[in-house]
Design an enzyme around this catalytic site. Sequence first.
Site, mmCIF file in Angstrom:
data_model
loop_
_atom_site.group_PDB
_atom_site.id
_atom_site.type_symbol
_atom_site.label_atom_id
_atom_site.label_comp_id
_atom_site.label_asym_id
_atom_site.label_seq_id
_atom_site.Cartn_x
_atom_site.Cartn_y
_atom_site.Cartn_z
ATOM 1 N N LYS A 49 -14.116 1.002 14.757
ATOM 2 C CA LYS A 49 -12.791 0.372 14.916
ATOM 3 C C LYS A 49 -12.269 0.557 16.337
ATOM 4 O O LYS A 49 -11.654 -0.350 16.904
ATOM 5 C CB LYS A 49 -11.791 0.985 13.915
ATOM 6 C CG LYS A 49 -11.997 0.479 12.495
ATOM 7 C CD LYS A 49 -10.991 1.072 11.522
ATOM 8 C CE LYS A 49 -11.327 0.638 10.094
ATOM 9 N NZ LYS A 49 -10.568 1.335 9.079
ATOM 10 N N ILE A 66 -3.073 -6.715 14.313
ATOM 11 C CA ILE A 66 -1.958 -6.537 15.260
ATOM 12 C C ILE A 66 -2.388 -5.708 16.475
ATOM 13 O O ILE A 66 -2.190 -6.109 17.624
ATOM 14 C CB ILE A 66 -0.763 -5.864 14.542
ATOM 15 C CG1 ILE A 66 -0.270 -6.786 13.429
ATOM 16 C CG2 ILE A 66 0.360 -5.547 15.524
ATOM 17 C CD1 ILE A 66 0.685 -6.146 12.453
ATOM 18 N N PHE A 103 -4.779 4.077 14.455
ATOM 19 C CA PHE A 103 -5.186 5.041 13.440
ATOM 20 C C PHE A 103 -6.319 4.408 12.635
ATOM 21 O O PHE A 103 -6.431 3.178 12.572
ATOM 22 C CB PHE A 103 -4.028 5.361 12.495
ATOM 23 C CG PHE A 103 -3.145 6.484 12.971
ATOM 24 C CD1 PHE A 103 -2.303 6.304 14.053
ATOM 25 C CD2 PHE A 103 -3.161 7.724 12.338
ATOM 26 C CE1 PHE A 103 -1.493 7.330 14.500
ATOM 27 C CE2 PHE A 103 -2.355 8.758 12.774
ATOM 28 C CZ PHE A 103 -1.516 8.573 13.851
ATOM 29 N N ASN A 161 0.848 -1.201 0.000
ATOM 30 C CA ASN A 161 0.000 0.000 0.000
ATOM 31 C C ASN A 161 0.877 1.242 0.000
ATOM 32 O O ASN A 161 2.101 1.149 0.005
ATOM 33 C CB ASN A 161 -0.981 -0.015 1.181
ATOM 34 C CG ASN A 161 -0.258 -0.010 2.509
ATOM 35 O OD1 ASN A 161 0.430 0.943 2.840
ATOM 36 N ND2 ASN A 161 -0.390 -1.104 3.260
ATOM 37 N N PRO A 209 -3.530 -11.323 10.717
ATOM 38 C CA PRO A 209 -3.900 -11.033 12.109
ATOM 39 C C PRO A 209 -4.068 -9.532 12.293
ATOM 40 O O PRO A 209 -3.408 -8.743 11.616
ATOM 41 C CB PRO A 209 -2.695 -11.541 12.914
ATOM 42 C CG PRO A 209 -1.569 -11.625 11.935
ATOM 43 C CD PRO A 209 -2.181 -11.883 10.592
ATOM 44 N N LYS A 240 9.151 -17.225 -9.736
ATOM 45 C CA LYS A 240 8.378 -16.115 -10.302
ATOM 46 C C LYS A 240 7.203 -16.653 -11.112
ATOM 47 O O LYS A 240 7.389 -17.529 -11.970
ATOM 48 C CB LYS A 240 9.297 -15.266 -11.188
ATOM 49 C CG LYS A 240 8.617 -14.029 -11.708
ATOM 50 C CD LYS A 240 9.536 -13.247 -12.635
ATOM 51 C CE LYS A 240 8.741 -12.152 -13.320
ATOM 52 N NZ LYS A 240 9.436 -11.593 -14.466
HETATM 53 O O1 PMT Z 1 2.766 6.335 6.402
HETATM 54 P P1 PMT Z 1 2.231 7.635 5.849
HETATM 55 O O2 PMT Z 1 2.463 7.772 4.366
HETATM 56 O O3 PMT Z 1 2.731 8.811 6.669
HETATM 57 O O4 PMT Z 1 0.637 7.605 6.001
HETATM 58 C C1 PMT Z 1 0.061 7.654 7.256
HETATM 59 C C2 PMT Z 1 -1.106 6.673 7.376
HETATM 60 C C3 PMT Z 1 -2.221 7.092 6.433
HETATM 61 C C4 PMT Z 1 -0.649 5.237 7.025
HETATM 62 C C5 PMT Z 1 -1.555 6.727 8.887
HETATM 63 O O5 PMT Z 1 -1.950 8.039 9.200
HETATM 64 C C6 PMT Z 1 -2.708 5.772 9.125
HETATM 65 O O6 PMT Z 1 -3.877 6.063 8.921
HETATM 66 N N1 PMT Z 1 -2.362 4.532 9.587
HETATM 67 C C7 PMT Z 1 -3.328 3.418 9.730
HETATM 68 C C8 PMT Z 1 -3.570 2.787 8.393
HETATM 69 C C9 PMT Z 1 -4.538 1.620 8.480
HETATM 70 O O7 PMT Z 1 -4.145 0.516 8.236
HETATM 71 O O8 PMT Z 1 -5.735 1.955 8.903
HETATM 72 P P2 PMT Z 1 -6.931 0.865 9.125
HETATM 73 O O9 PMT Z 1 -8.116 1.703 9.336
HETATM 74 O O10 PMT Z 1 -6.956 -0.146 8.025
HETATM 75 O O11 PMT Z 1 -6.523 0.130 10.466
HETATM 76 C C10 PMT Z 1 -6.956 0.557 11.756
HETATM 77 C C11 PMT Z 1 -5.884 0.287 12.783
HETATM 78 O O12 PMT Z 1 -5.654 -1.120 12.888
HETATM 79 C C12 PMT Z 1 -4.531 0.915 12.494
HETATM 80 O O13 PMT Z 1 -3.979 1.364 13.718
HETATM 81 C C13 PMT Z 1 -3.733 -0.242 11.922
HETATM 82 O O14 PMT Z 1 -2.326 -0.091 12.208
HETATM 83 C C14 PMT Z 1 -4.294 -1.429 12.685
HETATM 84 N N2 PMT Z 1 -4.267 -2.690 11.961
HETATM 85 C C15 PMT Z 1 -4.937 -2.857 10.791
HETATM 86 C C16 PMT Z 1 -4.946 -4.086 10.173
HETATM 87 C C17 PMT Z 1 -4.223 -5.149 10.768
HETATM 88 N N3 PMT Z 1 -4.187 -6.324 10.186
HETATM 89 N N4 PMT Z 1 -3.542 -4.948 11.903
HETATM 90 C C18 PMT Z 1 -3.559 -3.753 12.530
HETATM 91 O O15 PMT Z 1 -2.931 -3.573 13.572
#
Ligand code: PMT
Length: 411
Positions: free
Chosen positions: A345, A314, A331, A216, A312, A295
Amino acid sequence: MTTSAPLAGKRVLLGICGSIAAYKAADICSRLGKLGADVFVVMTSSATEFVGAPTFRALTRHPVLVDLFDEPLSDRIAHIDLAQSSDIVLVAPATANIIAKLATGIADDLLSTCLLAVPTSTPLLVAPAMNTVMLEHPATRANMTTLTERGVEIITTGYGVLACQDIGYGKLADVDEIVNAVRIRLSTHDDFKGRRLLITAGPTREPLDPVRYIGNRSSGKMGYALAEAAVHRGASVILVSGPTALEPPAFVKIVRVETAEQMLEACMHAAPTCDVVIGAAAVADYRAASVASKKLKRNSTTSLTVELLPNPDIIATIAARRAVGQFIAGFAAETDDIDVNAARKLQSKGLDLIVSNDVSRPDAGFDVDTNAVTLHWPDGRSEALPLQSKRATAEAILSCIAAAIAKHNLP
Ligand code: PMT
């Protein structure tokens, strides 16, 4: 000047180099003075070709020093005195030349000698201004990396038409941003002293075969800004980072990973010893059910179907096994129904705070230097922060976390 001015009682050493942007230093100087700072100016002799020392004398009401042998007080050594009595040092504009001198320890004029005498505990900010080719020259980049590794804060240049009529990066950052960077560094305190933070940053890469992966657009900038800000506020920081092009901030313990499963393992190892966990990483929600050992061959007549398995979660896993008193923030990267999705969330992952960002905005979210976030709390309160640099966003998030920890008397 009233003592309520944010920089009252703070001494700022402003170094000005020979760039057309030197005229903007007058604005910076004036703005810092209005915030209450006592500003002392040292100019290189080339800077005086662009703007006169009397301008800064009038703005600061202090002698402006240019020559190594300018000694306004006979019983003091000016360059040592200036360097050691300042609460912060700002070089704006900084040329490739002063950056090279600072990186290599050359002291051949008053400004470079002052900079070498600045104690490592004093914040040193450098706002470069130069032609794009000079900025991108491997020597300048290497020098800036060296400075960053030593804890110097480089204020990223702006993009636009330069004095030489080239278009690109190299413009002195906005005066607002430079003044704000000084304000932030001087107003930061020790509110994370003795605390251990685990921060995740960047993307994860989920391999399909030896050369391809699902990924991503995360650059890691948000998570790295949080790590840097936390260190400056006294924290010990473990930064678990997916692949990024960023240099780790100084004094941060970095653990590099590629996949979500590796990130989970690194986090589960670090989390039990941490007081605060912040999940800023953009973790891939899925991974390939099987990774080809060779590949995958292109076949233009058949489609390729890849089976994906969920990764998972995290941050939810850390929250489910949280140590007593641990504060856990995530986030939420959203494009629609931001408040509703973020609140969902926050609840489903069992977090103490979720920071949402609208990643469909061109100036927020992925791979830009700015962000506009909203903080959502479990009691339904939310607070929208203005669009600002990721570093300023990080400072604001940390202030809110510090206040929440203090309110709940967490250890
Ligand atoms: O890295 P940059 O270019 O500076 O961009 C910043 C950002 C946009 C990546 C950052 O500000 C941000 O939004 N990070 C969270 C991105 C994300 O995966 O969001 P989500 O809504 O899909 O996930 C919610 C939360 O669960 C996040 O804290 C994520 O780290 C966590 N997560 C998600 C999926 C997963 N399998 N495990 C997780 O821990």
